[in-house]
Design a protein around this motif. Structure first.
Motif, PDB file in Angstrom:
ATOM      1  N   ILE A 120       9.439   2.960   2.180  1.00  0.00           N
ATOM      2  CA  ILE A 120       8.264   3.759   1.844  1.00  0.00           C
ATOM      3  C   ILE A 120       8.313   5.107   2.547  1.00  0.00           C
ATOM      4  O   ILE A 120       7.844   6.119   2.017  1.00  0.00           O
ATOM      5  CB  ILE A 120       6.980   2.983   2.210  1.00  0.00           C
ATOM      6  CG1 ILE A 120       6.883   1.705   1.376  1.00  0.00           C
ATOM      7  CG2 ILE A 120       5.744   3.841   2.002  1.00  0.00           C
ATOM      8  CD1 ILE A 120       5.693   0.842   1.730  1.00  0.00           C
ATOM      9  N   PHE A 141       6.124   1.180  -2.405  1.00  0.00           N
ATOM     10  CA  PHE A 141       4.690   1.096  -2.100  1.00  0.00           C
ATOM     11  C   PHE A 141       4.002   0.102  -3.025  1.00  0.00           C
ATOM     12  O   PHE A 141       3.118  -0.650  -2.595  1.00  0.00           O
ATOM     13  CB  PHE A 141       4.042   2.469  -2.223  1.00  0.00           C
ATOM     14  CG  PHE A 141       2.558   2.450  -2.001  1.00  0.00           C
ATOM     15  CD1 PHE A 141       2.037   2.311  -0.729  1.00  0.00           C
ATOM     16  CD2 PHE A 141       1.678   2.541  -3.073  1.00  0.00           C
ATOM     17  CE1 PHE A 141       0.666   2.276  -0.513  1.00  0.00           C
ATOM     18  CE2 PHE A 141       0.312   2.508  -2.864  1.00  0.00           C
ATOM     19  CZ  PHE A 141      -0.203   2.373  -1.592  1.00  0.00           C
ATOM     20  N   TYR A 185       4.760  -3.372  -1.761  1.00  0.00           N
ATOM     21  CA  TYR A 185       3.950  -3.662  -0.571  1.00  0.00           C
ATOM     22  C   TYR A 185       2.505  -3.965  -0.956  1.00  0.00           C
ATOM     23  O   TYR A 185       1.900  -4.921  -0.449  1.00  0.00           O
ATOM     24  CB  TYR A 185       4.025  -2.478   0.378  1.00  0.00           C
ATOM     25  CG  TYR A 185       3.039  -2.539   1.518  1.00  0.00           C
ATOM     26  CD1 TYR A 185       3.245  -3.402   2.594  1.00  0.00           C
ATOM     27  CD2 TYR A 185       1.902  -1.739   1.520  1.00  0.00           C
ATOM     28  CE1 TYR A 185       2.335  -3.461   3.637  1.00  0.00           C
ATOM     29  CE2 TYR A 185       1.003  -1.796   2.558  1.00  0.00           C
ATOM     30  CZ  TYR A 185       1.216  -2.660   3.616  1.00  0.00           C
ATOM     31  OH  TYR A 185       0.315  -2.716   4.646  1.00  0.00           O
TER      32      TYR A 185
END
Length: 307
Positions: free
Chosen positions: A138, A174, A177
């Motif tokens: 990220i 991202f 996640y």
């Protein structure tokens, strides 16, 4: 009659009134109000200027007040000129952008959901190390990966093809996640165990049960990926050479260079086309957000099952 009964019968009954419910006191903060208005102006003034400028000719862009309309607005004429200039290449750029963004957003959301669900509900050797690697990815800016990605795609003969834009956009650290965090609470273990007891396979559980529970998170990933792919400029700039494959960002940049570039080939009349094209490129994103915001807003706090 007992003594307690006689005493109770003689004792007058008094009802204690519950104090009326008091509404919360409304507090106003002048500094916070000013800060909110400043933030609102910061985000809305450029959009308002774009709407106003799209109604002007190139001459009016320089001779009239920037934040108000001219005496002879010509928005429809500018839109027509934008779509008809250079044999209608703007419509081709817009279609390319829609294809790149929609395919990338759908694919990235599906991959992020499957990987996030796997990290959240399955345990395997090296799962923590792999997830930490995702967290580290990220922090890597996309521009730092552009040149290595170009060299990799050049070896695979995918440069100057739509896959050069779509495939890199499918990877969203991202989004992975976010889906891992969301799946941790939105997908109860009891539902998974009940489905396995009933004989459902892992693929059926994921596509028929898990995806429905992850729908709000999926919408969030779709919106983020859609916006990032739609506004992507650097990757298409180095990957694509054919103007017919340009997304709208690179196409408008080429028009802008023709309008303001030095030399005899400069054409300042194209500034109105660039501004109008910019407005037309923003409109689909606004529509997409308005259509998906109710799923997004309802989303990130739901998904749990009442015990």
């Amino acid at each position: 009659m007992t003594t307690l009964t006689r005493v109770a019968s003689r004792t007058p009954v008094t009802h204690r009134r519950t104090p009326p419910h008091k509404s919360p006191v409304q507090r106003r903060s002048t500094p916070l109000t000013i800060a909110m208005l400043a933030a609102l102006a910061y985000f809305l003034l450029p959009l308002f200027w774009l709407v106003v400028a799209s109604t002007k000719s190139t001459q009016d862009l320089f001779t009239t007040f920037g934040l108000w309309f001219s005496r002879a607005p010509q928005l429809l004429a500018n839109i027509q000129a934008t779509f008809t200039h250079d044999d209608g290449v703007f419509a081709r750029w817009l279609l390319n952008t829609v294809v790149y963004a929609v395919v990338s957003a759908a694919g990235a959301a599906l991959l992020a959901a499957s990987a996030g669900y796997g990290f959240a509900k399955f345990r395997f050797r090296g799962d923590r190390a792999a997830f930490n690697l995702v967290l580290g990815a990220i922090m890597v800016p996309a521009t730092a990966l552009a040149i290595p990605t170009y060299l990799l795609f050049a070896k695979a003969d995918l440069v100057n093809t739509p896959w050069a834009i779509i495939l890199p956009s499918l990877v969203s650290p991202f989004g992975l996640y976010l889906m891992r965090i969301y799946a941790q609470d939105a997908v109860p273990d009891s539902i998974l165990e009940a489905a396995r007891i009933d004989g459902a396979g892992e693929a059926a559980i994921f596509f028929k049960i898990v995806l429905r529970l992850l729908a709000p998170g999926l919408v969030t990933v779709v919106l983020f990926t859609l916006v990032s792919t739609w506004n992507n400029y650097f990757l298409p700039l180095i990957m694509l050479n054919d103007p017919n494959l340009y997304p709208i960002t690179v196409g408008l940049a080429s028009w802008a260079s023709q309008a303001v570039g030095g030399g005899s080939g400069a054409n300042s009349d194209m500034l109105a086309l660039v501004v109008t094209g910019s407005l037309l490129s923003v409109a689909p994103l606004v529509v997409a957000f308005l259509l998906l915001q109710r799923y997004w807003q309802s989303g990130l706090t739901t998904g749990g099952v009442k015990q």
